[in-house]
Design a protein around this motif. Structure first.
Motif, PDB file in Angstrom:
ATOM      1  N   GLY A   1       0.508  15.181   0.542  1.00  0.00           N
ATOM      2  CA  GLY A   1       0.298  14.562   1.845  1.00  0.00           C
ATOM      3  C   GLY A   1      -0.339  13.190   1.775  1.00  0.00           C
ATOM      4  N   VAL A   2       0.004  12.418   0.731  1.00  0.00           N
ATOM      5  CA  VAL A   2      -0.543  11.066   0.581  1.00  0.00           C
ATOM      6  C   VAL A   2       0.588  10.062   0.369  1.00  0.00           C
ATOM      7  CG1 VAL A   2      -2.762  11.855  -0.341  1.00  0.00           C
ATOM      8  CG2 VAL A   2      -0.900  11.311  -1.914  1.00  0.00           C
ATOM      9  N   PRO A   3       0.355   8.794   0.702  1.00  0.00           N
ATOM     10  CA  PRO A   3       1.376   7.771   0.472  1.00  0.00           C
ATOM     11  C   PRO A   3       1.565   7.510  -1.028  1.00  0.00           C
ATOM     12  CG  PRO A   3      -0.324   6.993   1.987  1.00  0.00           C
ATOM     13  CD  PRO A   3      -0.817   8.258   1.388  1.00  0.00           C
ATOM     14  N   VAL A   4       2.813   7.233  -1.413  1.00  0.00           N
ATOM     15  CA  VAL A   4       3.107   6.842  -2.792  1.00  0.00           C
ATOM     16  C   VAL A   4       3.971   5.592  -2.793  1.00  0.00           C
ATOM     17  CG1 VAL A   4       2.802   9.076  -3.919  1.00  0.00           C
ATOM     18  CG2 VAL A   4       5.008   8.522  -2.903  1.00  0.00           C
TER      19      VAL A   4
ATOM     20  N   PRO B   1      -1.543   1.525  -4.146  1.00  0.00           N
ATOM     21  CA  PRO B   1      -0.800   0.568  -3.324  1.00  0.00           C
ATOM     22  C   PRO B   1      -0.535  -0.721  -4.095  1.00  0.00           C
ATOM     23  CG  PRO B   1      -2.657   1.471  -2.104  1.00  0.00           C
ATOM     24  CD  PRO B   1      -2.817   1.901  -3.537  1.00  0.00           C
ATOM     25  N   GLY B   2       0.464  -1.431  -3.665  1.00  0.00           N
ATOM     26  CA  GLY B   2       0.792  -2.703  -4.304  1.00  0.00           C
ATOM     27  C   GLY B   2       2.284  -2.851  -4.492  1.00  0.00           C
TER      28      GLY B   2
ATOM     29  N   ALA C   1       0.206   3.950  11.242  1.00  0.00           N
ATOM     30  CA  ALA C   1      -0.552   4.485  10.107  1.00  0.00           C
ATOM     31  C   ALA C   1      -0.702   3.434   9.009  1.00  0.00           C
ATOM     32  CB  ALA C   1       0.135   5.724   9.559  1.00  0.00           C
ATOM     33  N   TYR C   2      -1.850   3.488   8.340  1.00  0.00           N
ATOM     34  CA  TYR C   2      -2.173   2.582   7.240  1.00  0.00           C
ATOM     35  C   TYR C   2      -2.771   3.384   6.088  1.00  0.00           C
ATOM     36  CZ  TYR C   2      -1.730  -1.056  10.787  1.00  0.00           C
ATOM     37  OH  TYR C   2      -1.250  -1.873  11.776  1.00  0.00           O
ATOM     38  N   ASP C   3      -2.644   2.846   4.891  1.00  0.00           N
ATOM     39  CA  ASP C   3      -3.228   3.456   3.694  1.00  0.00           C
ATOM     40  C   ASP C   3      -4.467   2.657   3.319  1.00  0.00           C
ATOM     41  OD1 ASP C   3      -3.817   4.634   1.268  1.00  0.00           O
ATOM     42  OD2 ASP C   3      -1.952   4.061   0.288  1.00  0.00           O
TER      43      ASP C   3
ATOM     44  N   ASP D   1      -7.785  -4.719   6.190  1.00  0.00           N
ATOM     45  CA  ASP D   1      -7.868  -4.501   4.745  1.00  0.00           C
ATOM     46  C   ASP D   1      -7.098  -3.273   4.255  1.00  0.00           C
ATOM     47  OD1 ASP D   1      -9.536  -6.757   4.422  1.00  0.00           O
ATOM     48  OD2 ASP D   1     -11.314  -5.552   4.863  1.00  0.00           O
ATOM     49  N   ASN D   2      -6.130  -2.783   5.026  1.00  0.00           N
ATOM     50  CA  ASN D   2      -5.358  -1.610   4.643  1.00  0.00           C
ATOM     51  C   ASN D   2      -3.874  -1.945   4.543  1.00  0.00           C
ATOM     52  OD1 ASN D   2      -7.636   0.126   4.594  1.00  0.00           O
ATOM     53  ND2 ASN D   2      -7.573   0.232   6.820  1.00  0.00           N
ATOM     54  N   THR D   3      -3.137  -1.123   3.818  1.00  0.00           N
ATOM     55  CA  THR D   3      -1.703  -1.313   3.616  1.00  0.00           C
ATOM     56  C   THR D   3      -0.929  -0.578   4.703  1.00  0.00           C
ATOM     57  OG1 THR D   3      -2.072  -1.385   1.217  1.00  0.00           O
ATOM     58  CG2 THR D   3       0.186  -1.000   1.966  1.00  0.00           C
TER      59      THR D   3
END
Length: 148
Positions: free
Chosen positions: A42-45, A58-59, A111-113, A124-126
Protein backbone atom coordinates in the motif's frame (compact mmCIF):
# COMPACT_ATOMS: atom_id res chain seq x y z
CA UNK A 1 -7.97 -29.32 22.81
CA UNK A 2 -6.35 -25.87 23.00
CA UNK A 3 -8.43 -22.80 22.12
CA UNK A 4 -6.67 -20.67 19.50
CA UNK A 5 -8.91 -17.65 19.79
CA UNK A 6 -11.70 -16.96 22.24
CA UNK A 7 -12.23 -13.20 21.87
CA UNK A 8 -13.43 -11.34 18.80
CA UNK A 9 -13.78 -7.69 17.83
CA UNK A 10 -17.28 -6.26 17.48
CA UNK A 11 -16.49 -5.13 13.93
CA UNK A 12 -14.25 -6.56 11.26
CA UNK A 13 -11.60 -4.28 9.80
CA UNK A 14 -12.71 -2.64 6.56
CA UNK A 15 -9.42 -3.53 4.91
CA UNK A 16 -5.66 -3.38 5.24
CA UNK A 17 -2.89 -1.46 3.51
CA UNK A 18 -2.45 -2.69 -0.04
CA UNK A 19 -5.81 -4.46 -0.24
CA UNK A 20 -7.78 -3.87 -3.44
CA UNK A 21 -10.79 -1.92 -2.16
CA UNK A 22 -13.52 -2.96 -4.57
CA UNK A 23 -14.36 -4.42 -7.95
CA UNK A 24 -14.00 -1.24 -9.98
CA UNK A 25 -11.96 -1.52 -13.16
CA UNK A 26 -8.27 -1.52 -12.34
CA UNK A 27 -4.93 -2.05 -14.04
CA UNK A 28 -2.09 -4.02 -12.49
CA UNK A 29 1.52 -4.60 -13.42
CA UNK A 30 4.47 -6.33 -11.78
CA UNK A 31 8.06 -5.29 -11.29
CA UNK A 32 11.06 -6.61 -9.34
CA UNK A 33 11.82 -5.11 -5.91
CA UNK A 34 15.25 -3.45 -6.01
CA UNK A 35 15.28 -2.16 -2.41
CA UNK A 36 17.48 -4.18 -0.05
CA UNK A 37 15.16 -3.23 2.84
CA UNK A 38 12.06 -4.36 0.95
CA UNK A 39 8.91 -2.48 -0.02
CA UNK A 40 5.76 -2.41 2.10
CA UNK A 41 2.17 -2.96 1.00
CA UNK A 42 0.00 0.00 0.00
CA UNK A 43 2.84 2.42 -0.77
CA UNK A 44 3.90 4.34 -3.89
CA UNK A 45 6.68 2.84 -6.02
CA UNK A 46 8.84 4.28 -8.76
CA UNK A 47 10.73 2.94 -11.76
CA UNK A 48 14.01 1.42 -10.59
CA UNK A 49 17.42 1.31 -12.22
CA UNK A 50 16.92 -2.15 -13.77
CA UNK A 51 14.81 -2.87 -16.85
CA UNK A 52 12.03 -4.42 -14.77
CA UNK A 53 12.80 -2.92 -11.36
CA UNK A 54 10.91 -0.75 -8.88
CA UNK A 55 11.91 1.16 -5.78
CA UNK A 56 10.17 2.94 -2.92
CA UNK A 57 12.52 5.91 -3.32
CA UNK A 58 10.90 8.87 -5.13
CA UNK A 59 12.78 10.43 -7.99
CA UNK A 60 12.05 8.16 -10.90
CA UNK A 61 8.83 7.73 -12.85
CA UNK A 62 5.88 7.01 -10.55
CA UNK A 63 4.49 3.53 -11.32
CA UNK A 64 1.61 3.06 -8.85
CA UNK A 65 0.69 1.64 -5.43
CA UNK A 66 1.84 -1.77 -4.19
CA UNK A 67 -0.84 -4.44 -3.79
CA UNK A 68 -0.73 -6.70 -0.73
CA UNK A 69 0.14 -10.31 -1.45
CA UNK A 70 -1.43 -12.60 1.15
CA UNK A 71 0.31 -15.72 -0.17
CA UNK A 72 3.83 -14.29 -0.09
CA UNK A 73 6.08 -16.81 1.63
CA UNK A 74 8.14 -15.58 4.54
CA UNK A 75 11.75 -16.74 4.77
CA UNK A 76 13.91 -16.58 7.85
CA UNK A 77 14.92 -13.01 8.62
CA UNK A 78 12.27 -11.37 6.42
CA UNK A 79 9.58 -8.96 7.57
CA UNK A 80 5.88 -9.70 7.19
CA UNK A 81 3.67 -7.43 5.05
CA UNK A 82 6.34 -6.36 2.61
CA UNK A 83 8.03 -7.49 -0.56
CA UNK A 84 11.66 -8.56 -0.05
CA UNK A 85 14.44 -7.60 -2.45
CA UNK A 86 14.08 -9.47 -5.79
CA UNK A 87 10.41 -10.39 -5.13
CA UNK A 88 7.90 -9.73 -7.90
CA UNK A 89 5.90 -6.70 -6.75
CA UNK A 90 2.22 -6.37 -7.75
CA UNK A 91 1.45 -2.71 -8.52
CA UNK A 92 -1.91 -1.04 -9.13
CA UNK A 93 -1.62 1.67 -11.77
CA UNK A 94 -5.36 2.44 -11.79
CA UNK A 95 -8.23 1.49 -9.47
CA UNK A 96 -9.11 1.81 -5.79
CA UNK A 97 -6.82 0.54 -3.03
CA UNK A 98 -6.57 0.83 0.77
CA UNK A 99 -3.58 2.79 2.13
CA UNK A 100 -2.53 4.22 5.49
CA UNK A 101 -2.89 8.00 5.70
CA UNK A 102 0.29 9.80 6.72
CA UNK A 103 -1.71 12.74 8.10
CA UNK A 104 -5.36 13.77 8.34
CA UNK A 105 -6.65 13.56 4.75
CA UNK A 106 -9.82 14.70 3.00
CA UNK A 107 -12.07 12.91 0.53
CA UNK A 108 -11.31 14.17 -3.00
CA UNK A 109 -7.89 15.62 -2.14
CA UNK A 110 -4.90 15.06 -4.43
CA UNK A 111 -2.46 12.47 -3.01
CA UNK A 112 1.26 13.07 -2.49
CA UNK A 113 4.20 10.94 -1.35
CA UNK A 114 6.13 12.43 1.58
CA UNK A 115 8.86 9.74 1.18
CA UNK A 116 7.49 7.95 4.25
CA UNK A 117 3.70 8.18 3.86
CA UNK A 118 0.82 9.14 1.58
CA UNK A 119 -0.49 12.62 2.41
CA UNK A 120 -2.62 15.41 0.90
CA UNK A 121 -0.10 18.21 1.53
CA UNK A 122 1.77 19.32 -1.59
CA UNK A 123 4.65 21.19 0.09
CA UNK A 124 7.98 19.36 -0.41
CA UNK A 125 6.15 16.16 -1.49
CA UNK A 126 5.98 14.18 -4.73
CA UNK A 127 2.62 14.29 -6.52
CA UNK A 128 0.95 10.95 -7.19
CA UNK A 129 -0.50 12.08 -10.51
CA UNK A 130 -4.13 11.09 -10.98
CA UNK A 131 -4.51 9.55 -7.48
CA UNK A 132 -7.02 11.12 -5.08
CA UNK A 133 -8.25 10.18 -1.61
CA UNK A 134 -11.64 8.48 -1.85
CA UNK A 135 -12.40 8.72 1.89
CA UNK A 136 -11.59 11.08 4.75
CA UNK A 137 -9.37 9.82 7.55
CA UNK A 138 -7.12 10.74 10.47
CA UNK A 139 -3.36 10.29 10.62
CA UNK A 140 -2.64 6.55 10.64
CA UNK A 141 -6.16 5.59 9.51
CA UNK A 142 -6.92 3.26 6.62
CA UNK A 143 -8.32 5.25 3.69
CA UNK A 144 -9.17 4.51 0.09
CA UNK A 145 -6.97 5.93 -2.64
CA UNK A 146 -8.37 6.02 -6.18
CA UNK A 147 -7.28 6.66 -9.74
CA UNK A 148 -10.18 6.50 -12.18
Amino acid sequence: MAVNQDTYADNLAAGYAGMVANGETSNRISRTCEDSGGIGFGVPVYRGSGDHGCTRTPGGQFLGITIAHEALGLLSGQTADEYAQYDDVAIMTQGVIWVTAGEAVTDGAQAYDSDTAIVDTSTDNTILTGWFFDTTGANGALVKLAKR
